[in-house]
Scaffold this active site. Sequence first.
Site, PDB file in Angstrom:
ATOM      1  N   GLU A  28       0.853  -1.190   0.000  1.00  0.00           N
ATOM      2  CA  GLU A  28       0.000   0.000   0.000  1.00  0.00           C
ATOM      3  C   GLU A  28       0.887   1.238   0.000  1.00  0.00           C
ATOM      4  OE1 GLU A  28      -3.721   1.952   2.575  1.00  0.00           O
ATOM      5  OE2 GLU A  28      -2.793   0.077   3.230  1.00  0.00           O
ATOM      6  N   ASN A  73      -6.683   1.466   2.851  1.00  0.00           N
ATOM      7  CA  ASN A  73      -7.391   2.724   3.073  1.00  0.00           C
ATOM      8  C   ASN A  73      -6.979   3.792   2.067  1.00  0.00           C
ATOM      9  OD1 ASN A  73      -8.539   1.465   5.287  1.00  0.00           O
ATOM     10  ND2 ASN A  73      -7.175   2.415   6.775  1.00  0.00           N
ATOM     11  N   GLU A 174     -12.633  -2.037   2.604  1.00  0.00           N
ATOM     12  CA  GLU A 174     -13.204  -1.829   3.947  1.00  0.00           C
ATOM     13  C   GLU A 174     -14.271  -0.735   3.975  1.00  0.00           C
ATOM     14  OE1 GLU A 174      -9.418  -3.428   6.604  1.00  0.00           O
ATOM     15  OE2 GLU A 174      -9.895  -1.288   6.663  1.00  0.00           O
ATOM     16  N   TYR A 245      -6.535  -8.937  11.944  1.00  0.00           N
ATOM     17  CA  TYR A 245      -5.214  -8.772  12.552  1.00  0.00           C
ATOM     18  C   TYR A 245      -5.316  -9.180  14.021  1.00  0.00           C
ATOM     19  CZ  TYR A 245      -4.191  -5.844   8.469  1.00  0.00           C
ATOM     20  OH  TYR A 245      -4.018  -5.374   7.187  1.00  0.00           O
ATOM     21  N   GLU A 293      -6.270  -9.361   3.720  1.00  0.00           N
ATOM     22  CA  GLU A 293      -5.433  -8.728   4.749  1.00  0.00           C
ATOM     23  C   GLU A 293      -5.439  -9.632   5.970  1.00  0.00           C
ATOM     24  OE1 GLU A 293      -5.814  -4.575   5.790  1.00  0.00           O
ATOM     25  OE2 GLU A 293      -6.501  -4.037   3.766  1.00  0.00           O
ATOM     26  N   GLN A 350       1.598  -6.408   5.582  1.00  0.00           N
ATOM     27  CA  GLN A 350       1.930  -6.163   4.186  1.00  0.00           C
ATOM     28  C   GLN A 350       3.259  -6.823   3.863  1.00  0.00           C
ATOM     29  OE1 GLN A 350       1.250  -2.071   2.913  1.00  0.00           O
ATOM     30  NE2 GLN A 350      -0.565  -1.890   4.181  1.00  0.00           N
TER      31      GLN A 350
END
Length: 500
Positions: A28, A73, A174, A245, A293, A350
């Site tokens: 990202e 995001n 998201e 996460y 993710e 990531q």
Amino acid sequence: MTLTATMVVDKSFKIGEIDKRIYGSFIEHLGRAVYEGIYEPGHPDGDEQGFRKDVIRLVQELQVPLVRYPGGNFVSGYNWEDGVGPVSERPKRLDLAWRTTETNEIGTNEFVDWAKKVGAEVNMAVNLGSRGVDAARNLVEYCNHPSGSYWSDLRISHGYKDPHNIKTWCLGNEMDGPWQIGQKTAEEYGRVAAEAGKVMKLVDPSIELVACGSSNSKMATFADWEATVLDHTYDYVDYISLHTYYGNRDDDLANYLAQSMDMDEFIRSVIAIADYVKAKKRSKKTIHLSFDEWNVWFHSNEADRQITPWSVAPPLLEDIYTFEDALLVGSMLITLLKHADRVKIACLAQLVNVIAPIMTEKGGPAWKQTIFYPYMHASVYGRGVALQAQISSPKYDSKDFTDVPYLDAAVVHLEEAEEVTIFAVNKHQTESLNLQCDMRSFEGYHVLEHIVLEHENMKATNQGREQVTPHHNGDSAIDQGRLTANLAKLSWNVIRLGKK
């Protein structure tokens, strides 16, 4: 005292073919993932485009097959046109998602170049936050249409005669999150995702689409969101996404290592929802899962609050991973393999510097975090068919979980190479596990190697020097179709069997 666990493995009992894309990752425009991560002009080990060759080599070592890009995001406020064309003419923009300044030195074309260098496909996300249907279809045309249209000819004018042929696309990111630019209700998102998916597939019918699931399973909208979104998008999309996460904020190791059970339940729930919508629609089509993710993320939370806003590539989300984190990542990989029939894409989030297995120092070396090793082992050795192993293990209870097996294991059969790989985590904090495994259907196989990742200090990291590295001195043997292996306390194990 040594505890005993048993396992029965038969080549006829299959979960499903493993899609190599479950070993995907994510870059990202966030922190130092792109700038000072994969890209650092002037670095002693940089290439002609400014990409760090040391990072490229480490990504190649991981054999990452697919990388999601550019967010996250970030994508919900991103104008993709800012990142194409002459670099000197690209605008600097405020990235509202992470309150930084985006220079746009790296954009779509450069990232595709980098992905080719590491041998990965691109999993491209479109902006359905601040933008929508028109920008999405234009990006597909720019990337995938051969020539003869405005956007494809613009790509050619930018020096890319051949189309990028990007096959996997994410419809936003998201979108139920209050933090998301352009947050939407399930009805709002479902409608725009369906319309975006429709026009994107009109431009290129060969692409596959991922609809946004809930931001995580703890969202108040979880389950209702998935059902509503799939109700709108079922005819156009191929996957529904999952994000999760975990962290060890309470420093409770037993509970921390049990969190892979939460991941398993999350997957089972989303499968049930997708199949409910399938039944409701009387559809012949099955929606698969993209767990795009997943990782451990909590170490950097306090440091991130100290970052000055609007700087370029600040050190955000730079978790330094411990040995215990590597154990949980190993169990999360095992969980994905146990659902290989339905989880077809997954992205460790990531890849570089940002909650990542690879870290870089500006002008200096790149190095492997503790979590690099289970990720690399699974990616390299976890290709083929996931087998349905019957496991019997001693169990424990923790603060949030009951009946947690000390043994977490998955088995992969690569038939053409005549190899079987067992991935196993022993979660017991004081005792080794004696693993007795019935392998009678694999006549003539022997142990090729037994790789072990273990460390006495659960908080050991690889920052400064590599303390947490695997060894190849695991204790295992096979005799008359029975594998016996000693799994050290708190260890990640890779037992490779073959005929060669």
